[in-house]
Design an enzyme around this catalytic site. Sequence first.
Site, PDB file in Angstrom:
ATOM      1  N   HIS A 131     -11.016  -3.081  -5.315  1.00  0.00           N
ATOM      2  CA  HIS A 131      -9.990  -1.519  -5.602  1.00  0.00           C
ATOM      3  C   HIS A 131     -11.226  -0.785  -5.563  1.00  0.00           C
ATOM      4  CE1 HIS A 131      -8.866   2.093  -7.048  1.00  0.00           C
ATOM      5  NE2 HIS A 131      -9.505   2.209  -7.529  1.00  0.00           N
ATOM      6  N   ASN A 158      -7.450  -8.672   5.309  1.00  0.00           N
ATOM      7  CA  ASN A 158      -7.222  -8.611   4.119  1.00  0.00           C
ATOM      8  C   ASN A 158      -6.878 -10.103   3.494  1.00  0.00           C
ATOM      9  OD1 ASN A 158      -8.710  -5.952   4.753  1.00  0.00           O
ATOM     10  ND2 ASN A 158      -6.816  -5.177   2.663  1.00  0.00           N
ATOM     11  N   ASP A 159      -5.323  -9.573   4.320  1.00  0.00           N
ATOM     12  CA  ASP A 159      -4.369 -11.106   3.497  1.00  0.00           C
ATOM     13  C   ASP A 159      -4.763 -12.422   4.595  1.00  0.00           C
ATOM     14  OD1 ASP A 159      -2.559 -10.711   1.663  1.00  0.00           O
ATOM     15  OD2 ASP A 159      -1.300  -9.646   2.995  1.00  0.00           O
ATOM     16  N   GLU A 184      -0.994 -12.644   9.558  1.00  0.00           N
ATOM     17  CA  GLU A 184      -1.894 -12.719   8.501  1.00  0.00           C
ATOM     18  C   GLU A 184      -2.271 -13.405   7.796  1.00  0.00           C
ATOM     19  OE1 GLU A 184       0.217  -9.179   6.139  1.00  0.00           O
ATOM     20  OE2 GLU A 184       1.327  -9.405   7.302  1.00  0.00           O
ATOM     21  N   CYS A 235      -6.196  -4.029  11.732  1.00  0.00           N
ATOM     22  CA  CYS A 235      -6.262  -3.447  10.235  1.00  0.00           C
ATOM     23  C   CYS A 235      -6.493  -3.682   8.802  1.00  0.00           C
ATOM     24  CB  CYS A 235      -4.401  -2.410  11.020  1.00  0.00           C
ATOM     25  SG  CYS A 235      -3.341  -3.782  10.142  1.00  0.00           S
ATOM     26  N   ARG A 241       4.408   0.119  10.132  1.00  0.00           N
ATOM     27  CA  ARG A 241       4.545  -1.213   9.134  1.00  0.00           C
ATOM     28  C   ARG A 241       6.611  -1.615   8.729  1.00  0.00           C
ATOM     29  NH1 ARG A 241       1.021  -4.027   4.829  1.00  0.00           N
ATOM     30  NH2 ARG A 241       1.725  -2.791   3.730  1.00  0.00           N
ATOM     31  N   ARG A 272       1.573   2.644   6.067  1.00  0.00           N
ATOM     32  CA  ARG A 272       2.253   2.240   5.233  1.00  0.00           C
ATOM     33  C   ARG A 272       3.444   2.790   4.718  1.00  0.00           C
ATOM     34  NH1 ARG A 272      -3.099   2.363   3.565  1.00  0.00           N
ATOM     35  NH2 ARG A 272      -4.427   0.991   4.019  1.00  0.00           N
ATOM     36  N   ARG A 285      -7.072 -12.850  -2.948  1.00  0.00           N
ATOM     37  CA  ARG A 285      -7.964 -10.586  -2.929  1.00  0.00           C
ATOM     38  C   ARG A 285      -8.172 -10.433  -4.044  1.00  0.00           C
ATOM     39  NH1 ARG A 285      -3.919  -7.406   1.027  1.00  0.00           N
ATOM     40  NH2 ARG A 285      -5.431  -5.526   0.552  1.00  0.00           N
TER      41      ARG A 285
END
Length: 564
Positions: A183, A433-434, A410, A481, A321, A285, A444
């Site tokens: 975060h 990230n994923d 991902e 992304c 997405r 998103r 994560r």
Amino acid sequence: MQLTGTGVGGGIAIGPVVRMEDPLPEPVDHPSERTPDIEAGRAADALSATAADLAERGRTAGGAAKEVLEAQALMAADPTLATEVANRVQGGATAERAVFDAFAGYRDTLAAMGGYLAERAADLDDISQRVRAHLAGVPAPGVPAPGHPFVLVARDLSPADTATLDLDQVRALVTAEGGPTSHTAILAREKSIVAIVGVRDASTLADGEVVIVDAGADTVTVAPTPAQLADAERRIADRATLAAAPLEPGRLADGTPVPLLANLGSADGAAEAVRLGAEGVGLFRTEFLFLDADRAPTVEEQRVEYVRLLEAFPGRKVVVRVLDAGADKPLSFVNDDVEPNPALGLRGIRALRAAEPVLRDQLTALAQADAATDAELQVMAPMVATVEEARYFTELAKELGVAVAGVMVETPSAALIADRVLAVTDFASIGTNDLAQYTMAADRLLGSVAALQDPWHPAVLRLIGEVGAAGAKTGRPVGVCGEAAADPLLAVVLVGLGVTSLSMSPSAIAEVRSSLLGFARADAERFARAALATDGASEARGAVREAVAAMRGDSDAGSLNRGG
């Protein structure tokens, strides 16, 4: 002396250390000397006051911070938690202990569920701290305000703290915990705050010590020499000049175009993204329309929001997405089953197939919005793992009027068969990230394995290279992304791996643009080969820095800014 961690972006800052107080200790577990009714009143007052304080902070913060703080205010006012606290008080516990135990129990439940709900577990810890501080009559643990610019050093930062940082005072963040997708790291990128996370020896930094925080080199220099200070000040001035440079499309030094796009969570950020140089949107998103709702939004409700977004980018690419939800983001109208490992459960395209009317409505709304505007709409599905899933989504999207449909890569499976996936869809966008999470088997959201959540790892880079090669083979565009695109030097490596566009927090665009301009395609490909030839993330990062230093005739590779 230098301490090391994981830098966020490539910024540099100088300032005196101000340490953030550690959290309140666990309250002593002993029977209350007050009556249960008195303790219950104390607890209720503290919960109510904390909820009101968080809501007020949200109103003044605005933007993404407002959403974070309002969500925390709702948690503090949650009747289930209030009842649990009241029951413990009636059993003889003090208000402090009842609050601690009730919030800890709920936190552990959410943490075990993984994904979106696990992310909310940290919020509960912060709220518990604030409620108990109110009971004790002391200030809630939080960001200090010394009255002068400073470098904030903390074990970690809560969402409420990071959301309301005074950017005129906080020159940099240094945290002992966290990783590149934590975060704190995400917020630092969004707000262009110089930050280094995961600094194991951060606790050794003392209040008042002057430090240089160099995110590009992953270092915190303690008691810097006059020469080091002068060099840092020069680089800070250079970055200020860079930020003021004219906006232009992203490209390499040899003219190879690399469109730089924005990641957005709602249409509210569109104007700022354009101001900062976004050439379009690489990831929009749509979860904000669905979360915290007891029904799916109607086609018309969605269409209005999508039109608002598309109108902000006339003639430009906007990649949307579809809903990324499932067991880790329980929605009663999609899937609310409790799963033992929701990160590997019914999520993304799997969940949408199980609730196809929700997907059909979303695609219909997007097609209608596209017809009413001039943007170049592209729509993609999350968490695709098979060719069959890619084919299903692409065919359904086009049946409902979407002209360009693609998929998120991902999962390692999608990366390894990317040539076959891209043969049945229009484009791919890599969510690093994923992809790092599933490649490294490292949650994560779990701080204890944050070091493994690094997109520089050669295993992750190799998979990205597979997708890049598949894109070249099939003639399909391949974007990134995930947070990796915001790292100025890694962005160059990604292009060397075959990535054709980069999408990031808008605040990172200027620095990434400058980094790309420093290298030709041949350089990017050479850096990619150097990274792939290493054994780990830190070695890959170091190898590329050394390659850059050799190219520039700079013997001090460790001092290089990422790409700058």
